[in-house]
Design an enzyme around this catalytic site. Structure first.
Site, short mmCIF file in Angstrom:
data_model
loop_
_atom_site.label_atom_id
_atom_site.label_comp_id
_atom_site.label_asym_id
_atom_site.label_seq_id
_atom_site.Cartn_x
_atom_site.Cartn_y
_atom_site.Cartn_z
CG HIS A 27 -2.09 -1.00 0.94
ND1 HIS A 27 -2.15 -2.21 1.56
CD2 HIS A 27 -3.12 -0.97 0.07
CE1 HIS A 27 -3.20 -2.87 1.11
NE2 HIS A 27 -3.80 -2.14 0.20
CD GLU A 38 -9.82 -7.39 -1.80
OE1 GLU A 38 -8.77 -6.81 -2.09
OE2 GLU A 38 -10.72 -6.83 -1.14
CG ASP A 63 -5.41 -7.87 -0.81
OD1 ASP A 63 -4.36 -8.12 -0.18
OD2 ASP A 63 -6.05 -6.82 -0.66
CB CYS A 98 -9.60 -1.81 -8.90
SG CYS A 98 -10.03 -2.99 -7.61
C1 PEP Z 1 -6.32 -5.30 -4.54
O1 PEP Z 1 -6.19 -6.03 -3.56
O2 PEP Z 1 -5.97 -5.62 -5.70
C2 PEP Z 1 -6.90 -3.95 -4.38
C3 PEP Z 1 -7.22 -3.19 -5.40
O3 PEP Z 1 -7.04 -3.49 -3.11
P1 PEP Z 1 -5.83 -2.93 -2.20
O4 PEP Z 1 -4.60 -2.85 -3.05
O5 PEP Z 1 -6.26 -1.62 -1.68
O6 PEP Z 1 -5.74 -3.99 -1.14
MG MG Z 2 -7.20 -5.49 -1.71
#
Ligand code: PEP
Ligand code: MG
Length: 568
Positions: free
Chosen positions: A188, A429, A453, A500
């Site tokens: 993150h 995810e 994830d 995403c």
């Molecule tokens: C993911 O897990 O791909 C996602 C978009 O969420 P984050 O990266 O915020 O965990």
């Molecule tokens: Mg995620």
């Protein structure tokens, strides 16, 4: 000295080192001999004076009515509190603690007393007290401070790790680069660094004791190199590379107003991932068709106090206004794992990535969750809102969320507050979410595949662990198959499929994802035009052929070769 790292936020930075030594395992828990206690008491006095003076200096830059200034005032009051100072001195004299241990012990006690009062404001203060204690301990152990608000322009922060919450407090206007010993592309902090366009290297095995504060540093976050004390030739070479990167960026601008479709007219929606409202201001610069992922937990991390329903409502309304009719996909707060919110007292978990994360956390904190849901429902009166839930594995979880939404609507009706229509989606995810999609799709309007994830949980490989990064990439047969399965399943149920996760921002994967049948990609703002350029190079049938080839590959290297060859 050149040290290799992983470039997670592309760019080149030339500046000076700000090295933050980690504190881990340096606290000495042995009782000290009486002869040393007086020395420790003097060290404590000096550390208190040093931190107080640093904090006072940083307050000079701030507006007295700002949130930050008030925080600083509260910190100063604590440092200057005579009772606290006395307590610390007594802990050294009577308990034979080192100064650092006395600070850790005493500040933890005060923080706990705040938590026990059980009001949200005082819980926030508990975290502040602990963090103030850590800053004192750092001065005591290393002689340096983490007071970053005074760092010079063009600082390059070099340290072991920075959490997303710590990242949120960096004075970004003065940080030109970031180098961490841990982490990877989908961590993150990497996502935040990309959003802030800070050239960043992660998993960089540099020895922090060998880099002097203030030393000239070059971060080449294109080829993945940290250069300490670069030579004139190296600086000149990087200046050229910086210029070329700039020219490439300018060259991509021609794609801004082009249709997002393959050469033969197959349309894909191209939206952006954002973590705060100010990023939405930049969407027009890259021609994004809306927000495909608003990571709302970052907005909670940036705030000292938790935004309440009304503040959130205003914030979502602002976002919708900036989007001028384009969709806003709001993901409800995805806390847990590496994302902690200072203003929430979150329990310490053995395995936080497998603990109270995403909807697990929000479902077990219904007041917090409902405040967010009501704010979103009300804001939906003013624009196109898509509501998305993180870490949903199971239809029961989805039903529980939807039933809370019904409750929220009833409460809003009772309170005579208007609300609008929203569509519902989940972030797919986990492998369980893929396997259980059939049962959840009837309740959904869209899904968005979260490959960050999905990879972590499928491969059982921590997305921030530097030792696992090369061996467990996203572009791997197991993940591609799970993506393919999710898309097929959603299409059969007439549910729209977005992606995403960071894979959507990887141009090597664009044609493959189109060929697998993805409808929408939501990518980091920095990557958007490059992805558009890539997809406009392809014909849809060639993407489908590529996907068919990729789906039968069982080796990571063969898959990578195929996709790299197609991209170049
Ligand atoms: C993911 O897990 O791909 C996602 C978009 O969420 P984050 O990266 O915020 O965990
Ligand atoms: Mg995620």
């Amino acid at each position: 000295m050149i040290i290799k790292g992983i470039a997670v936020s592309a760019g080149i930075a030339l500046g000076q080192a700000k090295v933050l030594q980690p504190l881990d395992s340096k606290l000495d828990y042995h009782l000290l001999p009486p002869s040393q206690l007086h020395f420790e008491q003097r060290c404590l006095d000096k550390a208190l004076a040093a931190l107080t003076s640093q904090i006072k200096k940083s307050a000079l830059h701030l507006q007295p009515d700002s949130d930050h200034y008030q925080l600083i005032e509260a910190d100063l009051m604590l440092l200057e509190d005579e009772e606290l100072q006395e307590e610390l001195q007594v802990a050294i004299a009577k308990q034979q603690f080192s100064a650092a241990l006395a600070v850790e012990h005493t500040f933890a006690k005060h923080a706990q007393a705040m938590r026990d009062m059980d009001t949200p404001y005082l819980s926030c203060r508990a975290e502040d007290i602990l963090s103030l204690g850590q800053r004192l301990i750092r001065i005591l152990l290393t002689g340096e401070s983490t007071e970053l608000s005074n760092i010079p322009d063009n600082s390059i922060i070099i340290t072991q790790d920075i959490t997303p919450a710590e990242f949120a407090t960096l004075p970004l206007e003065r940080v030109s680069g970031l180098v961490l010993q841990t982490g990877g592309v989908t961590s993150h902090t990497a996502i935040l660094a990309r959003s802030a366009s800070i050239p960043t290297l992660m998993s960089c095995p540099c020895d922090l004791t060998l880099i002097a504060n203030g030393a000239p540093i070059a971060v080449d976050a294109i080829s993945g190199e940290l250069i300490v004390n670069p030579t004139q030739e190296q600086v000149a070479r990087l200046a050229i590379a910086q210029q070329q990167a700039l020219e490439r960026k300018v060259g991509l601008e021609q794609f801004k107003n082009q249709a997002t479709q393959t050469q033969d007219g197959h349309k894909i929606s191209l939206l952006a991932n954002v973590g705060c409202i100010s990023e939405i201001n930049h969407l027009a610069d890259v021609g994004a068709e809306g927000v495909g992922l608003f990571r709302t937990e970052f907005m909670f991390m940036n705030n000292h106090e938790l935004p309440d329903e009304h503040q959130q409502y205003l914030l979502y309304c602002d976002a919708l206004q900036l989007l001028g009719g384009k969709p806003l996909t709001i993901r409800t707060i995805d806390l847990g794992a590496d994302k902690e919110v200072p203003s929430l007292s979150m329990v310490k978990e053995e395995n936080p990535a497998l603990g109270l994360r995403g909807v697990r956390y929000t479902l077990s904190h219904p007041q917090l969750f409902k405040a967010q849901l009501r704010a979103i429902l009300r804001a939906a009166n003013h624009g196109q809102v898509r509501l998305m839930f993180p870490m949903v594995n199971q239809v029961e979880e989805l039903e529980a969320v939807l039933s809370l939404i019904e409750q929220c609507k009833n409460e809003l009706i009772e309170a005579e507050k208007g609300f609008g229509d929203v569509t519902f989606g989940i972030v797919v995810e986990t492998p369980a979410a893929v396997i259980n999609l059939d049962s959840m799709l009837p309740l959904l309007d869209f899904i968005s595949i979260g490959t960050n994830d999905l990879t972590q949980y499928t491969m059982a490989a921590d997305r921030s662990n530097p030792y696992l990064i090369d061996r467990y990439p996203v572009l791997s047969p197991a993940i591609i198959k799970l993506i393919g399965q999710s898309i097929n399943c959603a299409k059969a149920a007439n549910v729209q499929v977005s992606m995403c996760g960071e894979l959507a921002s990887n141009p090597n994967a664009t044609a493959l994802l189109i060929g697998l049948g993805i409808d929408e990609l939501s990518v980091s703002v920095a990557a958007l035009l490059e992805i558009k350029q890539e997809l406009t190079r392809w014909r849809y049938q060639d993407c489908v052929k590529l996907a068919e080839q990729a789906m039968v590959i069982s080796r990571i290297d063969t898959l990578n070769e195929l996709l790299t060859r197609c991209h170049s």
